[in-house]
Design an enzyme around this catalytic site. Sequence first.
Site, short mmCIF file in Angstrom:
data_model
loop_
_atom_site.label_atom_id
_atom_site.label_comp_id
_atom_site.label_asym_id
_atom_site.label_seq_id
_atom_site.Cartn_x
_atom_site.Cartn_y
_atom_site.Cartn_z
N LYS A 49 37.25 19.17 -41.82
CA LYS A 49 38.35 19.10 -40.85
C LYS A 49 37.86 18.66 -39.48
CE LYS A 49 39.66 23.47 -41.29
NZ LYS A 49 38.68 23.95 -42.27
N ARG A 66 46.15 29.57 -39.56
CA ARG A 66 45.36 30.06 -40.70
C ARG A 66 46.07 31.16 -41.46
NH1 ARG A 66 40.01 28.42 -38.61
NH2 ARG A 66 38.42 28.76 -40.17
N ARG A 121 24.96 22.94 -42.98
CA ARG A 121 25.52 22.43 -41.72
C ARG A 121 24.71 22.92 -40.52
NH1 ARG A 121 31.83 23.12 -40.77
NH2 ARG A 121 31.39 25.35 -40.78
N ARG A 140 25.22 27.99 -37.42
CA ARG A 140 26.20 29.00 -37.03
C ARG A 140 25.94 30.27 -37.83
NH1 ARG A 140 32.05 26.20 -37.53
NH2 ARG A 140 32.54 28.28 -38.32
N ARG A 182 34.25 33.91 -46.16
CA ARG A 182 35.20 32.99 -45.52
C ARG A 182 36.05 32.29 -46.58
NH1 ARG A 182 31.49 29.42 -41.97
NH2 ARG A 182 33.39 28.33 -41.41
P1 AMP Z 1 36.19 27.53 -37.75
O1 AMP Z 1 35.26 26.94 -36.74
O2 AMP Z 1 37.55 26.91 -37.76
O3 AMP Z 1 35.57 27.60 -39.13
O4 AMP Z 1 36.43 29.05 -37.30
C1 AMP Z 1 35.37 29.97 -37.22
C2 AMP Z 1 35.91 31.38 -37.25
O5 AMP Z 1 36.75 31.61 -36.11
C3 AMP Z 1 36.79 31.72 -38.44
O6 AMP Z 1 36.03 32.09 -39.60
C4 AMP Z 1 37.60 32.88 -37.89
O7 AMP Z 1 36.82 34.07 -37.82
C5 AMP Z 1 37.86 32.43 -36.45
N1 AMP Z 1 39.10 31.62 -36.34
C6 AMP Z 1 39.17 30.31 -36.02
N2 AMP Z 1 40.44 29.90 -36.02
C7 AMP Z 1 41.19 30.97 -36.36
C8 AMP Z 1 42.58 31.19 -36.57
N3 AMP Z 1 43.48 30.19 -36.43
N4 AMP Z 1 42.98 32.43 -36.92
C9 AMP Z 1 42.11 33.44 -37.06
N5 AMP Z 1 40.78 33.31 -36.90
C10 AMP Z 1 40.32 32.08 -36.56
#
Ligand code: AMP
Length: 205
Positions: free
Chosen positions: A13, A88, A122, A151, A162
């Site tokens: 994404k 999400r 990654r 990360r 996740r």
């Molecule tokens: P990402 O970089 O999109 O993979 O997000 C990393 C982490 O941030 C996720 O695993 C969640 O813990 C948190 N996070 C990011 N976006 C959201 C969202 N829209 N709702 C809830 N938690 C989020």
Amino acid sequence: MKLIFLGPPGAGKGTQAVKIAERFGIAHISTGDMLRAEMREGTELGNAAKDLIERGELVPDDVILGMVKNRIRQDDCKNGFLFDGFPRTIAQAEALEAISPIDHVINLEVPVERLISRISGRRMCPDCGAAYHVSKHPDARCDCGSTLYQREDDKEETVRNRLVVYERSTKPLIEYYANKGLLHSVNGDADVDVVDAEIRAVISK
Ligand code: AMP
């Protein structure tokens, strides 16, 4: 133009969002990037989110919605925006509906076994946010010169959680947006430029 990129962690994404946002002159809004910036700055929000993120759990809907509402008021969102990693949950999607209409939802499809190898390999740039795969950048250097890092939530055990959280809380959004006639599924398991071209074709139809 207002877009949502859906898909499990590791679907690509972020990589695709950067390209599409640039091409269409719209803001790229990654709630994950916003949360990582809050954590880096040590804000109250960042400190509260850190533990949840490192366990692969979701941050509460009201926190995310507060961030998103502020973000889309900013000037760079005037032409539109692309949400990457938001919504999400169904609750987030319902709240978004009350805030802004959406033109298209792109669902990136990638087989689960590919997701795990993509995410565990990654590496991220702490400064510009670019993502690389360790197999292609073994020197761990970003094109901008910074040293890449992994990360905390990209480590294998957290990745598995996740994916469970994705199945439980986020995957239902596929049906939610399909029922609204907004969903376009795209094969994300292809060369970056091939996926980009397919997304562009879908959006331009
Ligand atoms: P990402 O970089 O999109 O993979 O997000 C990393 C982490 O941030 C996720 O695993 C969640 O813990 C948190 N996070 C990011 N976006 C959201 C969202 N829209 N709702 C809830 N938690 C989020």
